[in-house]
Design a protein around this motif. Structure first.
Motif: not given
Length: 126
Positions: A18-25, A27-42
Protein backbone atom coordinates in the motif's frame (compact mmCIF):
# COMPACT_ATOMS: atom_id res chain seq x y z
CA UNK A 1 17.89 -16.81 -6.29
CA UNK A 2 19.71 -15.61 -9.39
CA UNK A 3 20.44 -12.00 -10.33
CA UNK A 4 17.37 -11.47 -12.54
CA UNK A 5 15.04 -13.04 -9.97
CA UNK A 6 16.38 -10.81 -7.19
CA UNK A 7 15.27 -7.53 -8.75
CA UNK A 8 12.05 -9.00 -10.15
CA UNK A 9 11.02 -10.42 -6.78
CA UNK A 10 11.85 -7.24 -4.85
CA UNK A 11 10.08 -5.05 -7.44
CA UNK A 12 6.98 -7.26 -7.51
CA UNK A 13 6.64 -7.18 -3.72
CA UNK A 14 7.27 -3.43 -3.50
CA UNK A 15 4.57 -2.77 -6.11
CA UNK A 16 2.05 -4.81 -4.08
CA UNK A 17 2.48 -2.76 -0.90
CA UNK A 18 0.00 0.00 0.00
CA UNK A 19 1.07 3.56 -0.91
CA UNK A 20 4.27 2.30 -2.59
CA UNK A 21 5.58 4.19 -5.60
CA UNK A 22 8.58 3.45 -7.76
CA UNK A 23 10.81 5.62 -9.86
CA UNK A 24 14.33 6.58 -10.88
CA UNK A 25 15.11 9.80 -8.94
CA UNK A 26 18.87 9.11 -8.99
CA UNK A 27 19.11 8.17 -12.67
CA UNK A 28 18.33 5.13 -14.80
CA UNK A 29 20.67 2.81 -12.88
CA UNK A 30 18.94 3.23 -9.51
CA UNK A 31 15.34 2.07 -9.17
CA UNK A 32 13.84 3.38 -5.94
CA UNK A 33 10.64 2.52 -4.10
CA UNK A 34 9.11 4.86 -1.56
CA UNK A 35 6.15 4.80 0.78
CA UNK A 36 4.62 8.22 1.43
CA UNK A 37 7.72 9.84 -0.07
CA UNK A 38 10.25 7.92 2.07
CA UNK A 39 12.69 5.41 0.54
CA UNK A 40 12.44 1.77 1.61
CA UNK A 41 14.05 -0.07 -1.35
CA UNK A 42 16.88 0.83 -3.69
CA UNK A 43 17.85 -1.47 -6.56
CA UNK A 44 21.01 -1.05 -8.61
CA UNK A 45 24.02 -3.04 -9.83
CA UNK A 46 27.41 -3.36 -8.16
CA UNK A 47 30.14 -4.49 -10.56
CA UNK A 48 27.42 -5.66 -12.94
CA UNK A 49 25.57 -7.68 -10.28
CA UNK A 50 22.00 -6.66 -9.33
CA UNK A 51 21.52 -5.88 -5.63
CA UNK A 52 18.63 -4.71 -3.47
CA UNK A 53 19.20 -2.41 -0.50
CA UNK A 54 16.54 -2.34 2.21
CA UNK A 55 15.86 -0.73 5.56
CA UNK A 56 16.18 -3.07 8.54
CA UNK A 57 15.92 -2.85 12.30
CA UNK A 58 19.55 -2.69 13.54
CA UNK A 59 19.26 -5.88 15.63
CA UNK A 60 17.60 -7.74 12.74
CA UNK A 61 20.21 -6.42 10.30
CA UNK A 62 23.01 -7.79 12.43
CA UNK A 63 21.34 -11.20 12.66
CA UNK A 64 20.63 -11.29 8.93
CA UNK A 65 24.22 -10.45 8.05
CA UNK A 66 25.45 -13.18 10.38
CA UNK A 67 23.09 -15.80 9.02
CA UNK A 68 23.25 -15.10 5.27
CA UNK A 69 26.42 -14.66 3.25
CA UNK A 70 24.45 -12.77 0.58
CA UNK A 71 23.26 -10.07 3.02
CA UNK A 72 25.81 -7.35 3.75
CA UNK A 73 25.73 -3.86 5.29
CA UNK A 74 23.75 -1.40 3.16
CA UNK A 75 25.73 -0.19 0.17
CA UNK A 76 26.15 3.61 0.40
CA UNK A 77 23.65 3.70 3.27
CA UNK A 78 23.75 3.75 7.07
CA UNK A 79 25.32 0.36 7.84
CA UNK A 80 23.25 -0.16 11.02
CA UNK A 81 19.87 0.55 9.44
CA UNK A 82 20.22 -0.83 5.91
CA UNK A 83 21.19 -4.17 4.36
CA UNK A 84 22.14 -5.09 0.81
CA UNK A 85 20.97 -8.42 -0.62
CA UNK A 86 23.05 -10.01 -3.37
CA UNK A 87 22.04 -12.90 -5.65
CA UNK A 88 23.43 -16.40 -5.58
CA UNK A 89 23.26 -17.18 -1.88
CA UNK A 90 20.69 -18.78 0.41
CA UNK A 91 18.22 -15.87 0.42
CA UNK A 92 15.07 -17.16 -1.26
CA UNK A 93 11.97 -15.45 -2.62
CA UNK A 94 10.02 -15.81 0.62
CA UNK A 95 12.75 -14.18 2.72
CA UNK A 96 13.28 -11.37 0.21
CA UNK A 97 9.55 -10.62 0.06
CA UNK A 98 9.49 -10.47 3.85
CA UNK A 99 12.50 -8.13 3.91
CA UNK A 100 10.82 -5.78 1.43
CA UNK A 101 7.63 -5.78 3.51
CA UNK A 102 9.49 -5.14 6.77
CA UNK A 103 11.49 -2.34 5.15
CA UNK A 104 8.29 -0.61 4.10
CA UNK A 105 6.74 -1.08 7.55
CA UNK A 106 9.79 0.45 9.24
CA UNK A 107 9.18 3.58 7.21
CA UNK A 108 5.42 3.54 7.83
CA UNK A 109 5.79 3.23 11.61
CA UNK A 110 7.79 6.49 11.68
CA UNK A 111 5.06 8.42 9.88
CA UNK A 112 2.40 10.34 11.80
CA UNK A 113 -0.50 7.96 12.48
CA UNK A 114 -2.88 9.88 10.21
CA UNK A 115 -0.44 9.42 7.28
CA UNK A 116 0.14 5.68 7.76
CA UNK A 117 -1.41 3.76 4.84
CA UNK A 118 -1.58 0.61 7.01
CA UNK A 119 -1.23 -0.29 10.68
CA UNK A 120 2.46 -1.25 10.86
CA UNK A 121 1.82 -3.45 13.91
CA UNK A 122 -0.70 -5.71 12.18
CA UNK A 123 -0.17 -5.43 8.39
CA UNK A 124 0.84 -8.76 6.90
CA UNK A 125 0.87 -10.51 10.25
CA UNK A 126 -2.59 -11.98 10.27
Amino acid sequence: MDAEQLHACARDRAQELPASSGGFPFGPDHEVFKVCGKVFLLMTELSGVPVATLKADPADAELLRGAHEDITPGYHMNKRHWVTVRPGGPVDESLLRGLVTESSLLVVQRLPRDQQPVDPESFGRG
